[in-house]
Enzyme design. Structure first.
Site, PDB file in Angstrom:
ATOM      1  CG  HIS A   1     -13.526  13.694   0.625  1.00 57.28           C
ATOM      2  ND1 HIS A   1     -13.411  13.879   1.848  1.00 57.28           N
ATOM      3  CD2 HIS A   1     -14.782  14.218   0.204  1.00 57.28           C
ATOM      4  CE1 HIS A   1     -14.708  14.360   2.253  1.00 57.28           C
ATOM      5  NE2 HIS A   1     -15.441  14.443   1.111  1.00 57.28           N
ATOM      6  CG  ASP A   2     -12.035  17.853  -4.850  1.00 62.19           C
ATOM      7  OD1 ASP A   2     -12.684  18.623  -5.132  1.00 62.19           O
ATOM      8  OD2 ASP A   2     -10.763  18.194  -4.627  1.00 62.19           O
TER       9      ASP A   2
ATOM     10  CE  LYS B   1      -6.916   6.671   4.140  1.00 65.20           C
ATOM     11  NZ  LYS B   1      -5.648   6.443   3.826  1.00 65.20           N
TER      12      LYS B   1
ATOM     13  NE  ARG C   1       1.743   2.978  12.880  1.00 66.37           N
ATOM     14  CZ  ARG C   1       0.970   3.812  13.445  1.00 66.37           C
ATOM     15  NH1 ARG C   1       1.224   4.856  14.284  1.00 66.37           N
ATOM     16  NH2 ARG C   1      -0.388   3.720  13.145  1.00 66.37           N
TER      17      ARG C   1
ATOM     18  CE  LYS D   1      -2.143   1.723   3.435  1.00 63.11           C
ATOM     19  NZ  LYS D   1      -2.243   3.068   3.704  1.00 63.11           N
TER      20      LYS D   1
ATOM     21  CB  THR E   1      -8.867   1.831  12.006  1.00 66.45           C
ATOM     22  OG1 THR E   1      -7.792   2.367  11.155  1.00 66.45           O
ATOM     23  CG2 THR E   1      -9.679   0.826  11.265  1.00 66.45           C
TER      24      THR E   1
ATOM     25  CG  ASN F   1     -15.290  17.084 -13.767  1.00 65.33           C
ATOM     26  OD1 ASN F   1     -15.458  16.349 -14.474  1.00 65.33           O
ATOM     27  ND2 ASN F   1     -14.465  18.297 -13.661  1.00 65.33           N
ATOM     28  CB  THR F   2     -12.053  17.100  -8.810  1.00 65.07           C
ATOM     29  OG1 THR F   2     -12.461  18.386  -9.047  1.00 65.07           O
ATOM     30  CG2 THR F   2     -10.611  16.898  -8.209  1.00 65.07           C
TER      31      THR F   2
ATOM     32  CG  ASP G   1      -4.758   4.384   1.414  1.00 63.26           C
ATOM     33  OD1 ASP G   1      -6.072   4.702   1.285  1.00 63.26           O
ATOM     34  OD2 ASP G   1      -4.405   4.209   2.838  1.00 63.26           O
TER      35      ASP G   1
HETATM   36  O1  C5P Z   1       0.836   1.357  10.797  1.00 62.32           O
HETATM   37  P1  C5P Z   1      -0.501   0.952  10.821  1.00 62.32           P
HETATM   38  O2  C5P Z   1      -0.688  -0.795  10.807  1.00 62.32           O
HETATM   39  O3  C5P Z   1      -1.395   1.590  11.704  1.00 62.32           O
HETATM   40  O4  C5P Z   1      -0.866   1.287   9.418  1.00 62.32           O
HETATM   41  C1  C5P Z   1      -2.451   1.459   8.899  1.00 62.32           C
HETATM   42  C2  C5P Z   1      -2.328   1.815   7.428  1.00 62.32           C
HETATM   43  O5  C5P Z   1      -3.774   1.788   6.928  1.00 62.32           O
HETATM   44  C3  C5P Z   1      -1.914   3.304   7.303  1.00 62.32           C
HETATM   45  O6  C5P Z   1      -0.945   3.653   5.953  1.00 62.32           O
HETATM   46  C4  C5P Z   1      -3.078   4.195   7.286  1.00 62.32           C
HETATM   47  O7  C5P Z   1      -3.124   5.479   6.565  1.00 62.32           O
HETATM   48  C5  C5P Z   1      -4.251   3.137   6.557  1.00 62.32           C
HETATM   49  N1  C5P Z   1      -5.576   3.374   7.006  1.00 62.32           N
HETATM   50  C6  C5P Z   1      -6.298   3.283   8.172  1.00 62.32           C
HETATM   51  N2  C5P Z   1      -7.447   3.336   8.436  1.00 62.32           N
HETATM   52  C7  C5P Z   1      -8.238   3.498   7.565  1.00 62.32           C
HETATM   53  C8  C5P Z   1      -7.873   3.688   6.101  1.00 62.32           C
HETATM   54  C9  C5P Z   1      -6.215   3.508   5.978  1.00 62.32           C
HETATM   55  O8  C5P Z   1      -5.321   3.162   9.178  1.00 62.32           O
HETATM   56  N3  C5P Z   1      -9.776   3.512   7.767  1.00 62.32           N
END
Ligand code: C5P
Length: 250
Positions: free
Chosen positions: A66-67, A64, A228, A35, A145, A70-71, A62
């Site tokens: 959001h606009d 995300k 992480r 990702k 999350t 059209n954009t 990823d």
């Molecule tokens: O390091 P960690 O395991 O927390 O990474 C989770 C990844 O998932 C991050 O890149 C974060 O931007 C992404 N993410 C998230 N919650 C969402 C959508 C994406 O944590 N709802």
């Protein structure tokens, strides 16, 4: 269950290309899907996507989106064409050089609403047809999350996921906590991508709604996004293999 490796997505959240390369090399065949988020894409653009594809990896972009509809449609269209034009070198006939690998998955934000998501889905279909490539999976982010759970969270996630399905998206991103409900309500083919995965011994960091890899698989998650717990581990490859093992045992 399909092969655990086909369900694991590594969130490549590192600041530099060199660090990305060290992680990708260290993980080797343990990780097939990467990702790419803001951190690397803002710094390196399509180059980082091309690099991963050249390593034989699938790429989940990823950003995300959001606009206005059209954009977002234009952004999705550019993403589907990533690797073709205008970032690639062209040969003498104006055709892209080298093999073109389409993106595996990309995100828009469900908060953009029905019209925005419909425009995104239409744009993805249209551009993939034009380029004669498989359409990347288009998934909608529901509630982050890192947002603390509230009494409204599951209602909001379900509402946004239903809207995403009605708009023609392939799936949504949610925490594991909502997966069983989404699976029940939206059917077995709807793709459920779950970040916020933590092994029993890892730090939650800024994530508020976390679950273990085993619970994610058991609940019906299609893809587990892990950052992480692998990237920051002393030995990222064994951390990834342990997670794959936990997934496979379910
Ligand atoms: O390091 P960690 O395991 O927390 O990474 C989770 C990844 O998932 C991050 O890149 C974060 O931007 C992404 N993410 C998230 N919650 C969402 C959508 C994406 O944590 N709802």
């Amino acid at each position: 269950m399909k092969n655990a490796k086909e369900k694991l997505i590594l969130a490549l959240d590192v600041p530099t290309f060199d660090e990305a390369r060290i992680i990708v090399d260290a993980l080797g065949d343990a990780v097939q899907i990467y990702k790419v988020g803001y951190q690397l894409f803002v710094a390196y653009g399509p180059f980082i996507v091309r690099y991963l594809e050249a390593q034989g990896k699938k790429v989940f972009l990823d950003l995300k989106f959001h606009d206005i509809p059209n954009t977002v449609a234009n952004a999705v269209s550019s993403a589907v064409g990533l690797g073709v034009h205008p970032h690639d070198a062209l040969d003498g006939d104006g055709k892209p050089m080298g093999k073109f690998t389409p993106l595996f998955m990309l995100t828009v934000h469900t908060q953009g609403g029905l019209d925005m998501m419909k425009a995104a889905a239409d744009a993805a279909n249209k551009r993939a047809q034009e380029l004669k490539v498989p359409k990347p999976l288009l998934v909608g982010v529901t509630v982050l999350t890192s947002d603390a759970p509230s009494t409204e969270t599951s209602r909001l996630v379900l509402e946004r996921a239903q809207l995403a399905k009605a708009a023609g998206l392939d799936g949504v991103v949610s925490s594991v906590k909502e997966v069983a409900m989404l699976r029940r309500e939206l059917g077995r083919d709807f793709i459920l991508v779950t970040p916020g995965i933590r092994t029993a011994d890892s730090d939650a960091g800024d994530q508020k709604r976390v679950e273990t890899p085993a619970v994610a698989v058991k609940s019906g998650s299609s893809f587990l996004v892990v950052g992480r717990p692998i990237v920051k581990a002393k030995d990222p490859r064994s951390a990834a293999l342990n997670i794959l093992d936990e997934m496979a045992k379910v």
